[in-house]
Scaffold this motif. Structure first.
Motif, PDB file in Angstrom:
ATOM      1  N   LEU A  66       0.817  -1.219   0.000  1.00  0.00           N
ATOM      2  CA  LEU A  66       0.000   0.000   0.000  1.00  0.00           C
ATOM      3  C   LEU A  66       0.850   1.268   0.000  1.00  0.00           C
ATOM      4  N   GLY A  67       2.156   1.104   0.010  1.00  0.00           N
ATOM      5  CA  GLY A  67       3.016   2.288   0.032  1.00  0.00           C
ATOM      6  C   GLY A  67       3.318   2.794   1.434  1.00  0.00           C
ATOM      7  N   ILE A  68       3.038   1.987   2.442  1.00  0.00           N
ATOM      8  CA  ILE A  68       3.398   2.363   3.813  1.00  0.00           C
ATOM      9  C   ILE A  68       4.874   2.016   4.007  1.00  0.00           C
ATOM     10  N   LYS A  69       5.648   2.941   4.594  1.00  0.00           N
ATOM     11  CA  LYS A  69       7.056   2.629   4.899  1.00  0.00           C
ATOM     12  C   LYS A  69       7.087   1.847   6.198  1.00  0.00           C
ATOM     13  N   PHE A  70       7.681   0.676   6.140  1.00  0.00           N
ATOM     14  CA  PHE A  70       7.555  -0.253   7.260  1.00  0.00           C
ATOM     15  C   PHE A  70       8.893  -0.443   7.958  1.00  0.00           C
ATOM     16  N   HIS A  71       8.888  -0.394   9.269  1.00  0.00           N
ATOM     17  CA  HIS A  71      10.116  -0.638  10.031  1.00  0.00           C
ATOM     18  C   HIS A  71       9.791  -1.526  11.225  1.00  0.00           C
ATOM     19  N   VAL A  72      10.614  -2.536  11.451  1.00  0.00           N
ATOM     20  CA  VAL A  72      10.501  -3.276  12.710  1.00  0.00           C
ATOM     21  C   VAL A  72      11.520  -2.685  13.665  1.00  0.00           C
ATOM     22  N   VAL A  73      11.096  -2.355  14.859  1.00  0.00           N
ATOM     23  CA  VAL A  73      12.052  -1.849  15.851  1.00  0.00           C
ATOM     24  C   VAL A  73      11.982  -2.721  17.088  1.00  0.00           C
ATOM     25  N   ARG A  74      13.122  -2.813  17.758  1.00  0.00           N
ATOM     26  CA  ARG A  74      13.194  -3.691  18.931  1.00  0.00           C
ATOM     27  C   ARG A  74      13.135  -2.935  20.243  1.00  0.00           C
ATOM     28  N   SER A  75      13.263  -1.635  20.165  1.00  0.00           N
ATOM     29  CA  SER A  75      13.231  -0.867  21.413  1.00  0.00           C
ATOM     30  C   SER A  75      12.715   0.539  21.118  1.00  0.00           C
ATOM     31  N   HIS A  76      12.352   1.227  22.180  1.00  0.00           N
ATOM     32  CA  HIS A  76      11.913   2.615  22.015  1.00  0.00           C
ATOM     33  C   HIS A  76      13.038   3.470  21.456  1.00  0.00           C
ATOM     34  N   ASP A  77      14.263   3.149  21.855  1.00  0.00           N
ATOM     35  CA  ASP A  77      15.389   3.929  21.350  1.00  0.00           C
ATOM     36  C   ASP A  77      15.543   3.788  19.845  1.00  0.00           C
ATOM     37  N   GLN A  78      15.394   2.542  19.384  1.00  0.00           N
ATOM     38  CA  GLN A  78      15.473   2.329  17.935  1.00  0.00           C
ATOM     39  C   GLN A  78      14.376   3.099  17.216  1.00  0.00           C
ATOM     40  N   ALA A  79      13.189   3.056  17.801  1.00  0.00           N
ATOM     41  CA  ALA A  79      12.069   3.784  17.201  1.00  0.00           C
ATOM     42  C   ALA A  79      12.388   5.268  17.167  1.00  0.00           C
ATOM     43  N   ALA A  80      12.898   5.757  18.280  1.00  0.00           N
ATOM     44  CA  ALA A  80      13.212   7.189  18.358  1.00  0.00           C
ATOM     45  C   ALA A  80      14.232   7.562  17.284  1.00  0.00           C
ATOM     46  N   ALA A  81      15.218   6.678  17.077  1.00  0.00           N
ATOM     47  CA  ALA A  81      16.252   6.987  16.089  1.00  0.00           C
ATOM     48  C   ALA A  81      15.635   7.166  14.701  1.00  0.00           C
ATOM     49  N   ILE A  82      14.688   6.306  14.364  1.00  0.00           N
ATOM     50  CA  ILE A  82      14.038   6.425  13.057  1.00  0.00           C
ATOM     51  C   ILE A  82      13.247   7.728  12.957  1.00  0.00           C
ATOM     52  N   VAL A  83      12.524   8.019  14.030  1.00  0.00           N
ATOM     53  CA  VAL A  83      11.738   9.255  14.027  1.00  0.00           C
ATOM     54  C   VAL A  83      12.663  10.462  13.865  1.00  0.00           C
ATOM     55  N   VAL A  84      13.746  10.461  14.622  1.00  0.00           N
ATOM     56  CA  VAL A  84      14.663  11.601  14.574  1.00  0.00           C
ATOM     57  C   VAL A  84      15.191  11.789  13.152  1.00  0.00           C
ATOM     58  N   LYS A  85      15.549  10.669  12.545  1.00  0.00           N
ATOM     59  CA  LYS A  85      16.079  10.752  11.185  1.00  0.00           C
ATOM     60  C   LYS A  85      15.033  11.331  10.221  1.00  0.00           C
ATOM     61  N   LEU A  86      13.807  10.868  10.370  1.00  0.00           N
ATOM     62  CA  LEU A  86      12.744  11.378   9.498  1.00  0.00           C
ATOM     63  C   LEU A  86      12.549  12.874   9.722  1.00  0.00           C
ATOM     64  N   VAL A  87      12.524  13.271  10.961  1.00  0.00           N
ATOM     65  CA  VAL A  87      12.309  14.695  11.260  1.00  0.00           C
ATOM     66  C   VAL A  87      13.434  15.522  10.638  1.00  0.00           C
ATOM     67  N   ARG A  88      14.655  15.001  10.712  1.00  0.00           N
ATOM     68  CA  ARG A  88      15.785  15.773  10.184  1.00  0.00           C
ATOM     69  C   ARG A  88      15.789  15.813   8.662  1.00  0.00           C
ATOM     70  N   THR A  89      15.426  14.691   8.030  1.00  0.00           N
ATOM     71  CA  THR A  89      15.615  14.625   6.577  1.00  0.00           C
ATOM     72  C   THR A  89      14.405  15.094   5.772  1.00  0.00           C
ATOM     73  N   LYS A  90      13.224  15.016   6.346  1.00  0.00           N
ATOM     74  CA  LYS A  90      12.026  15.403   5.580  1.00  0.00           C
ATOM     75  C   LYS A  90      11.795  16.908   5.690  1.00  0.00           C
ATOM     76  N   ASN A  91      11.160  17.448   4.655  1.00  0.00           N
ATOM     77  CA  ASN A  91      10.898  18.884   4.683  1.00  0.00           C
ATOM     78  C   ASN A  91       9.415  19.185   4.851  1.00  0.00           C
ATOM     79  N   PRO A  92       9.124  20.243   5.579  1.00  0.00           N
ATOM     80  CA  PRO A  92       7.711  20.609   5.771  1.00  0.00           C
ATOM     81  C   PRO A  92       7.075  21.004   4.444  1.00  0.00           C
ATOM     82  N   GLU A  93       5.787  20.720   4.339  1.00  0.00           N
ATOM     83  CA  GLU A  93       5.078  20.985   3.080  1.00  0.00           C
ATOM     84  C   GLU A  93       4.421  22.364   3.085  1.00  0.00           C
TER      85      GLU A  93
END
Ligand code: SF4
Lengths: 262, 492
Positions: A66-93
C-alpha cells in the motif's frame, strides 16, 4: 420527537405492521445479537510468539503493497532513532519551520523526543488534553506521531481510538504520519479487530487508517497525498527475540552501540 | 428528489457515444474495476458473505423502525442531535437552520450522494453560505460547473488536459496536465478551505445502530477533514443506510470497499456519533444526524422494489454495465447513474419522468452478477417497464406510451389469428417496398417506427415465410424417423 414518531409511523405503515404501535426492541432480541466473540478473543490471547511474528510479516507485506514505509524496531530507542532521522531529513510541506506533534501516550513519551532536538530549530508538541492551542500546533506540524490501539495484519490497517490526549487530527493534518504499533496489539483480521472494539466500554469516535491518503480522480492515476498525510511510516515495536535478549544480557554495550548509529 | 428537468436520455446518450475521450475512460474503468470486482467475488474465500449481507440488509428493513430508534437513542446518549426528515425540504430546512444558528459562512462537503439527491447546495448558497466540495473529483466538477458522471469517480468524463485548463483558469496556477501536480494544487487550495470552515456536511455510508455511530469511507481524507476540523457537523443519511450490529457492519463494509475500488479497506473509515469530548482539541462541537426518507418509505412498502434499498452505493454495477459503459453517466440525469440509477432514480423522482432509464438498459444481468448485495436490478428494471406499460396507482404512474400499447394489442391480435397474420404479412411486403434500399435493408421508416432505424438498418420482411419455404422445399424429403441418417449423409 414528533418528527421521529411520524417518521416511524410511516415506516411501520410501509412494512404493513400496525402503524400506531411502537415496536420495542426487547421484543426482538435477535436483532442486536452479535456472534460470540469469546473464541476470537481467546485466539488473540493465546497466539504464540511465532504466530505473532508471522502476523508481523503479513502486516509488512500488506503495508508495503500500500506504500506504507515499514520498520521493525526492537526498542523505544530504535524507534526514536528512526523518528529523529525522518524529522531531520524530511521537509515541511506547508510551513518553513519544523514542528512535530505526538499523542500523549506512554509509548510515545518513552521516545523522549523533546530532548532529542536540543540544538536544532525543531519544536516538539504533545497533545496534552487541556491545551487550548493544540489546533494551531497541529496545523503547524509537518509530522504527526501516534500509537494506534490496534493493527490489522490482513489489510495493513491501523485503528486509532479518539481519547483524551489522543485527538483525531494528529494522524490527519500533518503531511507525514508516523505510527508506533506494539506488536502485541496486532491482530490477524477485521473480525478480530471488531471483537476487540466490542470490548471497549465507551466506544467514542475512531478511525481505520489503511495507507497514505490517495486519490485516483484524475484519469484513474493514483496520487498519494490528496488531503490526509501523503506518507505513512509504520514502526512495529516487537519484543526482542529470545536469543537476542540473551546476547544483550551478555554483552549490553553491543546493542547500545547499534542504537546510537541507527 | 431535486426537481431536475425531465431526462433527455437519448440526446445525452448520443453525445456520450460520440465522445472518444469518454469511451476511452469508460473502457479503462470497466476493464479494471468491473473485471476486478468479478474476480474478487469469484475467488473470495467466504462465498456466503454476499448472501449473508443481503439477508441482513433485508432483515434490517423489516425492523427498520426499531433499528433507527436504537441508532437515534445511542447518538443522543452521546450528546448528538438526531433529526428525522420525511422530505428533502425538511432536511434542507433543518440543515439550513443549524447553519444559520451557528453563523456559518463556509460549508465543506464530504462526498455525499444524499446531499445531491436533496439538492441542498442552492439553499445554502442562497443564504450566502459558501459551499465547497472537498472530494477531488467533486471539487473538479464543482469548479467546472459540471455534473458527476459516476458514483465513485465523478469526473471520469474529464481528461487531464481539461482539468489542467480548468485549474489554470480557476486556481490561477500555471497550466499542467500532470495529475500529481494538479492534485497537489487542489490539496493546497482545499486545505485552507477545510481548516477554516465552520461546518462540515457529509453523507453516511453505513450507520451502526448498536454503537450509535455513523461510518464514512474515503481514500483522500477529505471526509476525515470535514468531520474533524469544523466546529459543526451535519451528516445526511438515507434512512436505509443502517445496520443493526457491528458484525453486520464489518461484512457490509468489506463488500463496499471491495466492490467500489477492489480494496480490502479504503484508506480511511471514520466512525463518529456525537460531539467531541470537552477537552478534545478537534472534532465537532455540535453533531447533527439527519435521517432522510424522501421517498424511501414508498420503496420499502413495495415488495417488488424493497430490495433496491439494500444497495450500498459501491458503484460496481456501473463498472460492468454495457449501457453505462457506452453512454456514460450524464444520460441518467441524476446523481445516481448506471443500473442502480436506472432503478432508483425513477422510484425516487418519478417513473414517468425517468421512463427512458429502465428502457435503455439491456437486462443482460451483468449488474446482478457484480452487485455485492446481489440486488436483482434486471428484475426491477423489468418491473419498472411493466409499470410503464400498464400504469400504476401505487406509483402514480400513467401508461407511458398509449401508442406502443396499441401496437402491442394489435400484435397480440395478429399472432393469435393465423389468417389475419398472413394477410397482414402480405400487406406488409407491399408497404415496405418504397423503403427497401439497394443493399436490401430498410434504413428509414416513418411515423412510430422511425426510432427503430435511427441507429441501425432493419432487414425487410422476407418474400416468403419460413413455414412456406419449408413446406415447398424440404417437407417432402424429410429424413425418416430412424435408420436413414447415414444414408442421407452418404447421399449428400
Ligand atoms: S446496486 Fe449493487 S452494485 Fe450497484 S451500486 Fe448498489 S450495491 Fe453496488
Amino acid at each position: 420527537m414528533d418528527s421521529q414518531s411520524a417518521f416511524m409511523k410511516t415506516i411501520r405503515q410501509s412494512l404493513g405492521v400496525s402503524a400506531d404501535t411502537e415496536r420495542p426492541k426487547k421484543l426482538y432480541p435477535a436483532l442486536f445479537t452479535n456472534a460470540d466473540t469469546k473464541l476470537i478473543l481467546q485466539t488473540i490471547k493465546n497466539r504464540t510468539a511465532e504466530q505473532q511474528d508471522e502476523l508481523v510479516e503479513l502486516l509488512q507485506a500488506n503495508a508495503q503493497a500500500l506504500g506504507i514505509k515499514f520498520h521493525v524496531v526492537r526498542s523505544h530507542d530504535q524507534a526514536a532513532a528512526i523518528v529523529v532521522k525522518l524529522v531531520r531529513t524530511k521537509n515541511p510541506e506547508f510551513t518553513h519551520t519544523k514542528h512535530i506533534i505526538h499523542h500523549d501516550h506512554p509509548d510515545l513519551a518513552a521516545l523522549q523526543l523533546w530532548k532529542r532536538f536540543n540544538r536544532e530549530g525543531i519544536t516538539v508538541h504533545t497533545t496534552f488534553s487541556p491545551d487550548r492551542q493544540l489546533h494551531e500546533k497541529t496545523i503547524a506540524s509537518f509530522i504527526g506521531i501516534t500509537a494506534p490501539d490496534i493493527g490489522v495484519a490482513e489489510s495493513a490497517t491501523l485503528i486509532q481510538l479518539t481519547k483524551p490526549g489522543c485527538p483525531r487530527s494528529t494522524s490527519l493534518v500533518p503531511s507525514i504520519h508516523i505510527a508506533l504499533l506494539k506488536s502485541e496489539n496486532l491482530v490477524a483480521d477485521l473480525r478480530e479487530a471488531y471483537a476487540l472494539l466490542r470490548q471497549e466500554a465507551q466506544l467514542d469516535s475512531f478511525v481505520f487508517i489503511t495507507g497514505p491518503s490517495k486519490t485516483a480522480d484524475i484519469e484513474a492515476q493514483m496520487v498519494h497525498g490528496a488531503h490526509g498525510p501523503r506518507e505513512v511510516h509504520l514502526l512495529v515495536l516487537c519484543p526482542q527475540p529470545a536469543e537476542e535478549t540473551a546476547n544483550e544480557a551478555k554483552n549490553p554495550s553491543d546493542t547500545a552501540g547499534q542504537q546510537t548509529t541507527a | 428528489m431535486s426537481a431536475s428537468p425531465p431526462s433527455d436520455y437519448r440526446s445525452a446518450a448520443v453525445t456520450g457515444i460520440a465522445s472518444p475521450r469518454l469511451q476511452k475512460s469508460l473502457h479503462g474503468l470497466q476493464e479494471r474495476f468491473g473485471k476486478g470486482a468479478m474476480e474478487i467475488w469469484a475467488t473470495m474465500e467466504d462465498q456466503e458473505m454476499r448472501h449473508r449481507v443481503k439477508e441482513a440488509r433485508m432483515n434490517t428493513f423489516a425492523h427498520l423502525d426499531i433499528i433507527l430508534t436504537e441508532l437515534a437513542e445511542n447518538v443522543r446518549a452521546r450528546g448528538g442531535q438526531v433529526h428525522f426528515a420525511a422530505t428533502a425540504e425538511d432536511a434542507i430546512g433543518y440543515t439550513l437552520a443549524v447553519a444559520k444558528r451557528n453563523k456559518v459562512k463556509r460549508v465543506v462537503k464530504g462526498k455525499s450522494m444524499t446531499s445531491m439527491e436533496i439538492n441542498i447546495d442552492p439553499a445554502l448558497q442562497g443564504a450566502g453560505i459558501e459551499v465547497v466540495e472537498t472530494d477531488l473529483g467533486e471539487y473538479i466538477i464543482q469548479l467546472a460547473g459540471d455534473k458527476p458522471s459516476h458514483i465513485i469517480a465523478p469526473c471520469i468524463h474529464l481528461d487531464r488536459n481539461q482539468i489542467g485548463e480548468l485549474f489554470a483558469d480557476k486556481l490561477g496556477i500555471d497550466y499542467t496536465n500532470d495529475p500529481p501536480t494538479l492534485t497537489m494544487a487542489a490539496r493546497k487550495a482545499l486545505r485552507e478551505k477545510m481548516l477554516g470552515a465552520e461546518m462540515g456536511l457529509t453523507g453516511c455510508n453505513l450507520a451502526c445502530a448498536e454503537i450509535g455511530q455513523i461510518s464514512l469511507v474515503s481514500n483522500e481524507g477529505n471526509i476525515r477533514m470535514a468531520t474533524t476540523m469544523p466546529p459543526v457537523l451535519v451528516a445526511l443519511m438515507g434512512m436505509e443506510r443502517v445496520v443493526a450490529t457491528l458484525d453486520e457492519h464489518r461484512e457490509a463494509l468489506q463488500l463496499l470497499t471491495r466492490g467500489a475500488a477492489l480494496q480490502k479497506l479504503s484508506t480511511y473509515v471514520s466512525f463518529l456519533g456525537g460531539p467531541a469530548g470537552q477537552d478534545d482539541p478537534d472534532g465537532p462541537r455540535e453533531f447533527h444526524l439527519v435521517i432522510i426518507d424522501n421517498g424511501r418509505s414508498k420503496i420499502l412498502a413495495d415488495p417488488e422494489f424493497r430490495e433496491v434499498l439494500a444497495c450500498i452505493r459501491c458503484g460496481a454495477c456501473l463498472n460492468i454495465c454495457p449501457v453505462y459503459g457506452k453512454i456514460g453517466g450524464h444520460a441518467y440525469n441524476s446523481p445516481y447513474c448506471g443500473p442502480i440509477g436506472a432503478v432508483v432514480t425513477p422510484l425516487l423522482d418519478g417513473i414517468n419522468k425517468h421512463a427512458d432509464l429502465c428502457k435503455g438498459e439491456t437486462l443482460c444481468g451483468a449488474c446482478k452478477d457484480i452487485c455485492p448485495v446481489e440486488n436483482d436490478l434486471p428484475r426491477m428494471l423489468s418491473a419498472l417497464r411493466h409499470t410503464l406499460a400498464y400504469g400504476s396507482d401505487r406509483w402514480n404512474t400513467s401508461q407511458h406510451s398509449p401508442g406502443e400499447a396499441a401496437v402491442y394489442s394489435l400484435w397480440k391480435l395478429l399472432i393469435t389469428h393465423p389468417l389475419l397474420y398472413r394477410i397482414s404479412l402480405r400487406l406488409g411486403r407491399l408497404f415496405q417496398r418504397p423503403f427497401v434500399r439497394k443493399g436490401k435493408m430498410i434504413s428509414k421508416m416513418a411515423g412510430l417506427a422511425r426510432g427503430w432505424t435511427e441507429g441501425r438498418d432493419l432487414p425487410p420482411l422476407a418474400g416468403r415465410t419460413f413455414a412456406e419455404v419449408w413446406k415447398k422445399k424440404y417437407a417432402a424429403n424429410r429424413p425418416q424417423p430412424s435408420g436413414s441418417v447415414n444414408q442421407n449423409k452418404e447421399g449428400s
